[in-house]
Motif scaffolding. Sequence first.
Motif, PDB file in Angstrom:
ATOM      1  N   UNK A   3       0.859  -0.873  -0.235  1.00 19.83           N
ATOM      2  CA  UNK A   3       0.196  -0.005  -0.099  1.00 19.83           C
ATOM      3  C   UNK A   3       0.550   1.499   0.455  1.00 19.83           C
ATOM      4  N   UNK A   4       0.409   1.988  -0.857  1.00 18.76           N
ATOM      5  CA  UNK A   4       0.511   4.174  -0.276  1.00 18.76           C
ATOM      6  C   UNK A   4       0.259   4.338   0.431  1.00 18.76           C
ATOM      7  N   UNK A   5       0.574   4.529   1.407  1.00 17.32           N
ATOM      8  CA  UNK A   5      -0.085   5.674   2.421  1.00 17.32           C
ATOM      9  C   UNK A   5       0.546   6.972   2.694  1.00 17.32           C
ATOM     10  N   UNK A   6      -0.242   7.610   3.227  1.00 18.21           N
ATOM     11  CA  UNK A   6       0.062   9.351   3.434  1.00 18.21           C
ATOM     12  C   UNK A   6       0.511   9.917   4.622  1.00 18.21           C
ATOM     13  N   UNK A   7       1.656  10.205   4.844  1.00 14.91           N
ATOM     14  CA  UNK A   7       2.549  10.769   5.735  1.00 14.91           C
ATOM     15  C   UNK A   7       3.082  12.322   5.964  1.00 14.91           C
ATOM     16  N   UNK A   8       2.018  13.292   6.937  1.00 17.53           N
ATOM     17  CA  UNK A   8       2.716  14.690   6.504  1.00 17.53           C
ATOM     18  C   UNK A   8       3.683  15.074   5.031  1.00 17.53           C
ATOM     19  N   UNK A   9       2.200  14.864   4.023  1.00 14.73           N
ATOM     20  CA  UNK A   9       2.527  15.758   3.099  1.00 14.73           C
ATOM     21  C   UNK A   9       3.183  14.545   2.354  1.00 14.73           C
ATOM     22  N   UNK A  14       3.691   1.322   2.530  1.00  8.80           N
ATOM     23  CA  UNK A  14       3.897   1.016   3.599  1.00  8.80           C
ATOM     24  C   UNK A  14       4.939   0.974   5.185  1.00  8.80           C
ATOM     25  N   UNK A  15       5.820   0.242   4.041  1.00  8.77           N
ATOM     26  CA  UNK A  15       7.308   0.176   5.297  1.00  8.77           C
ATOM     27  C   UNK A  15       7.819   1.417   5.447  1.00  8.77           C
ATOM     28  N   UNK A  16       7.614   1.940   4.897  1.00  7.50           N
ATOM     29  CA  UNK A  16       8.853   3.371   5.016  1.00  7.50           C
ATOM     30  C   UNK A  16       8.057   4.054   6.117  1.00  7.50           C
ATOM     31  N   UNK A 112      -0.189  14.090  10.193  1.00  8.82           N
ATOM     32  CA  UNK A 112      -1.469  13.900   9.791  1.00  8.82           C
ATOM     33  C   UNK A 112      -1.235  12.486   8.896  1.00  8.82           C
ATOM     34  N   UNK A 113      -1.444  11.541   8.595  1.00  7.30           N
ATOM     35  CA  UNK A 113      -2.107  10.319   7.923  1.00  7.30           C
ATOM     36  C   UNK A 113      -3.000   9.540   7.417  1.00  7.30           C
ATOM     37  N   UNK A 114      -2.629   9.000   6.541  1.00  6.29           N
ATOM     38  CA  UNK A 114      -3.828   8.353   5.876  1.00  6.29           C
ATOM     39  C   UNK A 114      -3.125   7.267   5.695  1.00  6.29           C
ATOM     40  N   UNK A 115      -4.284   6.298   5.572  1.00  8.96           N
ATOM     41  CA  UNK A 115      -3.941   4.598   5.044  1.00  8.96           C
ATOM     42  C   UNK A 115      -5.323   4.907   3.938  1.00  8.96           C
ATOM     43  N   UNK A 116      -5.008   3.270   3.028  1.00  5.32           N
ATOM     44  CA  UNK A 116      -6.745   2.457   2.898  1.00  5.32           C
ATOM     45  C   UNK A 116      -6.936   1.476   3.454  1.00  5.32           C
ATOM     46  N   UNK A 117      -7.898   0.644   3.557  1.00  4.25           N
ATOM     47  CA  UNK A 117      -8.089  -0.784   3.413  1.00  4.25           C
ATOM     48  C   UNK A 117      -8.881  -0.984   2.042  1.00  4.25           C
TER      49      UNK A 117
END
Length: 284
Positions: A3-9, A14-16, A112-117
Motif C-alpha cells: 500500500x501507498x500511505x500518506x504521512x505529513x505531506x 507503508x513499510x517506509x 496527519x496520516x491516512x491509509x486505505x483498506x
Amino acid sequence: MTRTVYVNGSYLPEHEATVSIFDRGFLFADGVYEVTSVLGGKLIDFAGHAARLQRSLDELEMANPTTEEDLLEIHRELVRLNEIDEGLIYLQVTRGAADRDFAYPEDATPTLVLFTQAKSGLADNPMAKTGMKIISIEDQRWGRRDIKTVQLLYPSMGKMAAKAAGAHDAWMVEDGVVTEGTSNNAYIVKGNTIITRHLGHEILSGITRTAVLRMAQEAQMKVEERPFTMEEAKQADEAFVTSATTFVMPVVEIDGAAIGTGQPGDVVARLREIYIDEMRKAAV
C-alpha cells in the motif's frame, strides 16, 4: 501489493512510513480520526466527515494541518494509487510530537496520516441478509464521546466481550439506557417509528446516522430521538446499527433474545437499500 500511505505531506510505501515515538497520539491518545467509505472508487459522504473532523479538532483546540480541498485530493490520490474500488480510507490527526507533558505543547506541528483498506462486499455484505447478534455491556468510556478521538480501548474490550459471547458486537448501557454500539449508532423500530438516542456528549454524531435519519423522514417514516432501554429494544419489531463501513445493518438478537421474527425486517432492508442507492449517486 504494498500500500501507498500518506504521512505529513508525503506518499510513501507503508513499510517506509514512520511517526515519532514522542507523538502525542501515541503517548496520550491526543488525536482524532475519521473513516470514509469508498464505493465504485468514489468517496461516500466526504463533506460530512470533513466537517466532523473540524469539529473534533476545534473541541480539542487542535490545529487542522490541511484544508478540506487538499484533504479531498489526498483521499482521491490514495484511492487512485491503491486502486481501491470498494473499501475505506482511515485518517488520523494528532497534536504532534513534543516532550511528554500533560499540558498541550505550544509549538508542536500536527501529525496527519491516512491509509486505505480494500474491503470487498461493503454494499453486498452477507450479514445484511442474516443480521447481527449483540450483547449489552456497561458504558465505561469517558464523558466526551461526541469527539471522535482515538481513545478506543474500551470499545475494543466491548468487541472482544461480544466475540467471547458468540455475538458480533455490543451495545453500551449507561443509567439504564442504551448509548451506542462499540463502533456504531444504535436504533430500534416499533411499527413505522425509528427510535435512536438523541445527540449530546454521550454519543458520537454519526455521519451515516445523519443521512439515514434524513432519508427515513423523506420516506415518510417517523423518527424519535430519545433514550431507550434494553428491555424496550428486546420488544422492538426490528433493530439496527449504522456506521461508515456497515452502512445500515440489521440486528436480530440482543442478549440472546430474538428481535421481532429473529430475521432482518422490511424497514431496515428498505433503509439500507435507500442509503446505498443515494450515497452512490452523491459519491465524490
